[in-house]
Design a protein around this motif. Structure first.
Motif, PDB file in Angstrom:
ATOM      1  N   UNK A 109       0.848  -1.198   0.000  1.00 17.93           N
ATOM      2  CA  UNK A 109       0.000   0.000   0.000  1.00 17.93           C
ATOM      3  C   UNK A 109       0.882   1.247   0.000  1.00 17.93           C
ATOM      4  N   UNK A 110       0.424   2.344  -0.601  1.00 16.14           N
ATOM      5  CA  UNK A 110       1.261   3.548  -0.704  1.00 16.14           C
ATOM      6  C   UNK A 110       1.815   4.035   0.627  1.00 16.14           C
ATOM      7  N   UNK A 111       1.004   4.014   1.700  1.00 13.12           N
ATOM      8  CA  UNK A 111       1.528   4.554   2.958  1.00 13.12           C
ATOM      9  C   UNK A 111       2.589   3.628   3.557  1.00 13.12           C
ATOM     10  N   UNK A 112       2.465   2.301   3.338  1.00 11.57           N
ATOM     11  CA  UNK A 112       3.492   1.381   3.823  1.00 11.57           C
ATOM     12  C   UNK A 112       4.796   1.565   3.045  1.00 11.57           C
ATOM     13  N   UNK A 113       4.659   1.775   1.728  1.00 10.28           N
ATOM     14  CA  UNK A 113       5.870   1.989   0.926  1.00 10.28           C
ATOM     15  C   UNK A 113       6.528   3.315   1.298  1.00 10.28           C
ATOM     16  N   UNK A 114       5.719   4.339   1.570  1.00  7.96           N
ATOM     17  CA  UNK A 114       6.280   5.631   1.969  1.00  7.96           C
ATOM     18  C   UNK A 114       7.046   5.500   3.277  1.00  7.96           C
ATOM     19  N   UNK A 115       6.526   4.707   4.191  1.00  7.01           N
ATOM     20  CA  UNK A 115       7.239   4.484   5.452  1.00  7.01           C
ATOM     21  C   UNK A 115       8.554   3.760   5.203  1.00  7.01           C
ATOM     22  N   UNK A 116       8.531   2.701   4.391  1.00  6.94           N
ATOM     23  CA  UNK A 116       9.750   1.964   4.089  1.00  6.94           C
ATOM     24  C   UNK A 116      10.776   2.874   3.418  1.00  6.94           C
ATOM     25  N   UNK A 117      10.318   3.737   2.517  1.00  2.32           N
ATOM     26  CA  UNK A 117      11.238   4.654   1.830  1.00  2.32           C
ATOM     27  C   UNK A 117      11.891   5.603   2.821  1.00  2.32           C
ATOM     28  N   UNK A 118      11.101   6.112   3.780  1.00  7.94           N
ATOM     29  CA  UNK A 118      11.649   7.031   4.780  1.00  7.94           C
ATOM     30  C   UNK A 118      12.690   6.330   5.651  1.00  7.94           C
ATOM     31  N   UNK A 119      12.416   5.081   6.007  1.00 12.67           N
ATOM     32  CA  UNK A 119      13.355   4.325   6.833  1.00 12.67           C
ATOM     33  C   UNK A 119      14.651   4.067   6.061  1.00 12.67           C
TER      34      UNK A 119
END
Length: 344
Positions: free
Chosen positions: A314-324
């Motif tokens: 999901x977009x918000x999960x990918x955004x979190x992974x990208x930030x990490x």
């Protein structure tokens, strides 16, 4: 009947749109109308979400909530009327053993004076009458008695009405300011509730993220090793325990923080969520091959480059992974505060 227009008593032409039966999807809109235009003090956002989720469950077929709404042209709710059913002993006044109380009648200020509230309440009363629900009670706010009388309500002959609001609030009053200082256990009931979690980012030798496929959460299919904090645990202790339980890997520290994550509550979870993501380091082929999954939680380990993860999450999960991952690359801890529940 879900969502259908209710053709009940005729309305004066040009005064109100037809009311329809509310569905669970209308629950949060009803709560927001009540919060903004009925209550003395608006509800905090956390309680609007929690109350909306509770009402949605009560508006399903077989639930104890009944509501009728009038739609505004922009797709929001112009007006609503909500009743909650409760069991009573059968007697001539309530032969079916169910009564109701009108919990909310509200109209957005932009749409007042057009008969919307009367349309919604009339449709609601006709619906209750068709189900044989009686009696129907309502507590008319100041200045609204005439409105309810026009819909057929009559004053109660009861000599008094007593309300028990719950345990009395006992606190220390500051003699200088008049401020009431609540005991800790009572003050704790007024503040935001949140759950905590901790997880660990592993990569392979080429800095590709390692994730586990969850068997229980279609909302978050690919996950970092980690989970919810147990009572009495500190975040790093949670990360160590969850990593051991989910992968068999023993973290040896010291803890290296990569990100702080926050999410607002939603329909999937009634509390805010706050968590920490730690750096688990790089795993070589041997250590990757030694990962042992708990089949009750995960059924696959996968190592992919960041772009390859995008279509699987999901977009918000990918955004979190990208930030990490950016925090790992730069050495600057990330602050990610949009990992909300039910945002997609």
């Amino acid at each position: 009947m879900s969502g259908e227009t209710l053709h009940t008593r005729p309305q004066q032409p040009g005064t109100a749109h037809a009311a329809r039966l509310a569905t669970p999807a209308d629950a949060e809109g009803i709560v927001r109308l009540r919060s903004a235009h009925v209550l003395d003090e608006p509800l905090p956002e956390e309680w609007i979400v929690r109350s909306g989720a509770e009402l949605a469950a009560r508006l399903v077929p077989g639930g104890d909530g009944r509501a009728c709404v009038v739609d505004a042209p922009d797709g929001t709710l112009a007006s609503c009327a909500l009743a909650l059913l409760h069991p009573v002993l059968p007697e001539p006044a309530s032969p079916c053993g169910r009564a109701a109380r009108v919990h909310t009648v509200a109209t957005h200020p932009s749409w007042r004076g057009r008969g919307h509230a009367g349309s919604a309440l009339t449709a609601l009363l006709d619906l209750l009458r068709a189900e044989g629900v009686a009696p129907v009670e309502a507590e008319a706010p100041a200045g609204a008695a005439a409105f309810f009388r026009a819909s057929g309500f009559r004053g109660s002959p009861a000599p008094m009405r007593l309300t028990w609001p719950g345990p009395a609030v006992r606190g220390r009053v500051d003699e200088k300011t008049g401020h009431v200082w609540l005991p800790p256990e009572q003050y704790a009931e007024t503040v935001m509730k949140a759950t905590g979690f901790a997880c660990v980012l592993f990569t392979d030798a080429h800095d590709r993220p390692v994730q586990l496929h969850g068997v229980y959460s279609p909302t978050h299919p690919w996950q970092l090793a980690g989970g919810t904090m147990d009572p009495g645990e500190r975040p790093w202790e949670t990360a160590v325990r969850e990593c051991r339980e989910e992968t068999g890997i023993e973290l040896d520290g010291p803890p290296r923080l990569l990100a702080t994550v926050y999410g607002l509550p939603g329909a999937e979870w009634p509390y805010s969520t706050m968590g920490l993501v730690f750096d688990g380091g790089r795993l070589d082929e041997a250590r990757l091959g030694d990962i042992v999954l708990d089949p009750r939680e995960h059924d696959e380990v996968r190592v992919l480059s960041l772009p390859e993860w995008r279509p699987l999450m999901p977009p918000r999960d990918f955004a979190r992974l990208s930030a990490v991952m950016e925090a790992r690359r730069t050495g600057v801890a990330a602050y990610f505060d949009t990992w909300d529940w039910g945002a997609e």
